[in-house]
Design an enzyme around this catalytic site. Structure first.
Site, PDB file in Angstrom:
ATOM      1  CB  CYS A 108      -9.067  -0.785   0.636  1.00 12.74           C
ATOM      2  SG  CYS A 108     -10.843  -0.970   0.370  1.00 12.74           S
ATOM      3  CG  HIS A 164     -12.784 -17.405   0.057  1.00 11.98           C
ATOM      4  ND1 HIS A 164     -13.223 -16.869   1.244  1.00 11.98           N
ATOM      5  CD2 HIS A 164     -11.834 -16.556  -0.422  1.00 11.98           C
ATOM      6  CE1 HIS A 164     -12.565 -15.744   1.489  1.00 11.98           C
ATOM      7  NE2 HIS A 164     -11.725 -15.533   0.492  1.00 11.98           N
ATOM      8  N   GLY A 204      -9.177   7.250  -8.258  1.00 14.55           N
ATOM      9  CA  GLY A 204      -9.720   5.944  -8.634  1.00 14.55           C
ATOM     10  C   GLY A 204     -11.223   5.868  -8.429  1.00 14.55           C
ATOM     11  CB  ILE A 263     -11.329   9.159  -5.183  1.00 16.67           C
ATOM     12  CG1 ILE A 263     -10.339   8.804  -4.063  1.00 16.67           C
ATOM     13  CG2 ILE A 263     -11.398  10.666  -5.383  1.00 16.67           C
ATOM     14  CD1 ILE A 263     -10.689   9.400  -2.711  1.00 16.67           C
TER      15      ILE A 263
END
Length: 429
Positions: A50, A97, A189, A192
């Site tokens: 996300c 990174h 998922g 949630i």
């Protein structure tokens, strides 16, 4: 070869662009197959959450731009001014990174633990798609080891909060007593599930779980005493919800402006609080313009998250030091791998010489020459061909007194100086 990390995240790109660049798990395998088919791309992995979409690639020299060109074309980012938001890291910076991402140093919630699981999922998808070879395989294994060490040896995970917890905390600010609220969770998922756990701990009055697959919704709702519905029944139950928290992998919004408007009317304009922590977004942006609706996206959670930041800054500094050492170790291995590259060219050259001389020997046989003569030609010519360049270079080294090269040659070819001839014993007089 070059290692490339290319992507955009919540620190540099708005959610509208991140959702355009995002990959669903189902689409990732096909995307990886297409990516490694690009000129010069040897290996690849795609991390899409996300908060970020990132490509990790091992490319041939001169092909450093291939991953960017592919992303721009594959996600149809024309006109998005993506260069303004994109970051690119090469070699040691790319390694650093990935280590920082996996340890939670690049997360919206500093040190949050879910990102490591997401990196592992990205690795598994790439491996199953046969998009990894030794270099990226080793990089990911090192990444997991670094993340584990940082989490066990520092307090980077102490007092940390997940995005799900942050969403629940924000809901508590609007509804002082969650025990009086009905909460609708959309998705099933990990995010949630975490939200459901936090809501249960807050003793929420009623919990509804909606998911495309009803079995998954029922399994999750059953663990937390909630009620499960199919996503197709969302409109029937939306008006019941005081709070909606949504996080699905849908490419299209699951809540439209018209659906929310109808629910608000059915609620007689009793306010509704919505948190969309999905990328791409689950809730149409126009919903925010409706009266009596309070819509927050994942980017709006930063203010709440920042309150918990200071307690983990010292641990983050310790983690940075550990990461730097691990980057040095990996790059030492990477440079050694680069040094081994001549093996491939030496083998190709030797095989070309072999094929050329073998063809000539077969020609001799076809012309009726004696097989013994053809074999002698093959052995003599192949020996001379393979040893010509090394012999010439070693003679030149001997003339200029290059002892280091001569010693290296002895070790490389596993030769030893010939034994000195001992003088004969004197005959008795």
């Amino acid at each position: 070869m070059a290692l490339i990390a290319l992507g955009l995240n919540h620190l540099c790109a708005p959610v509208a662009l991140r959702e355009r660049a995002a990959f669903t798990p189902d689409a990732t395998a096909g995307a990886l197959a297409d990516l490694i088919a690009q000129p010069g791309v040897r290996e690849a992995a795609i991390l899409s959450t996300c908060n970020r979409t990132e490509l990790y690639c091992n490319v041939e020299s001169g092909a450093e731009g291939s991953p960017f060109d592919w992303l721009h074309r594959h996600r149809q980012l024309h006109g998005a001014n993506i260069e303004e938001f994109l970051y690119r890291h090469h070699d040691s910076d790319a390694v650093r990174h990935l280590f920082r991402v996996a340890t939670g140093l690049e997360s919206m919630v500093l040190g949050e633990p879910q990102i490591l699981g997401q990196v592992k999922d990205a690795y598994t998808l790439a491996r199953n798609a046969r998009a990894l070879d030794a270099p990226l395989e080793r990089l990911f294994q090192n990444t997991f080891a670094v993340a584990k060490r940082v989490r066990s040896d520092t307090r980077i995970g102490a007092n940390t909060v997940s995005v799900a917890f942050t969403a629940v905390r924000l809901a508590e600010r609007v509804f002082t007593d969650l025990a009086e609220a009905c909460v609708l969770l959309i998705g099933a998922g990990e995010t949630i599930e975490l939200a459901a756990r936090h809501l249960t701990e807050a003793k929420v009055r009623r919990l509804i779980v909606a998911n495309r697959t009803l079995d998954n919704a029922q399994a999750l709702a059953g663990r937390f005493g909630g009620y499960a519905i199919a996503l197709t029944d969302l409109e029937k139950h939306l008006a019941e919800a005081d709070i909606v928290i949504s996080s699905t992998a849908s490419r299209e919004p699951v809540l439209s402006r018209s659906m929310v408007a109808a629910a608000i009317a059915a609620r007689r304009h009793k306010p509704m609080f919505l948190v969309d922590i999905a990328v791409p977004r689950d809730i149409e942006a126009e919903v925010a313009r409706l009266p009596d609706v309070f819509l927050y996206t994942i980017d709006d959670l930063r203010e709440v998250i920042d309150e918990n930041l200071r307690s983990r800054q010292q641990a983050a500094e310790e983690a940075e030091a550990m990461i730097e050492l691990s980057v040095e170790h990996f790059m030492a291995w990477w440079r050694a791998l680069e040094l081994h590259n001549p093996i491939a060219s030496v083998r190709r050259s030797a095989e070309a010489d072999r094929d050329e001389i073998l063809a000539r020997a077969r020609t001799l046989l076809a012309r009726g020459r004696n097989p013994e003569e053809a074999l002698e030609f093959l052995a003599h010519s192949l020996t001379n061909k393979l040893l010509h360049a090394p012999s010439a270079n070693l003679r030149a080294a001997a003339l200029r007194g290059d002892a280091e090269l001569l010693q290296a040659a002895e070790k490389l070819f596993e030769t030893q100086p010939g034994p000195r001839k001992q003088p004969a014993d004197p005959k008795p007089g």
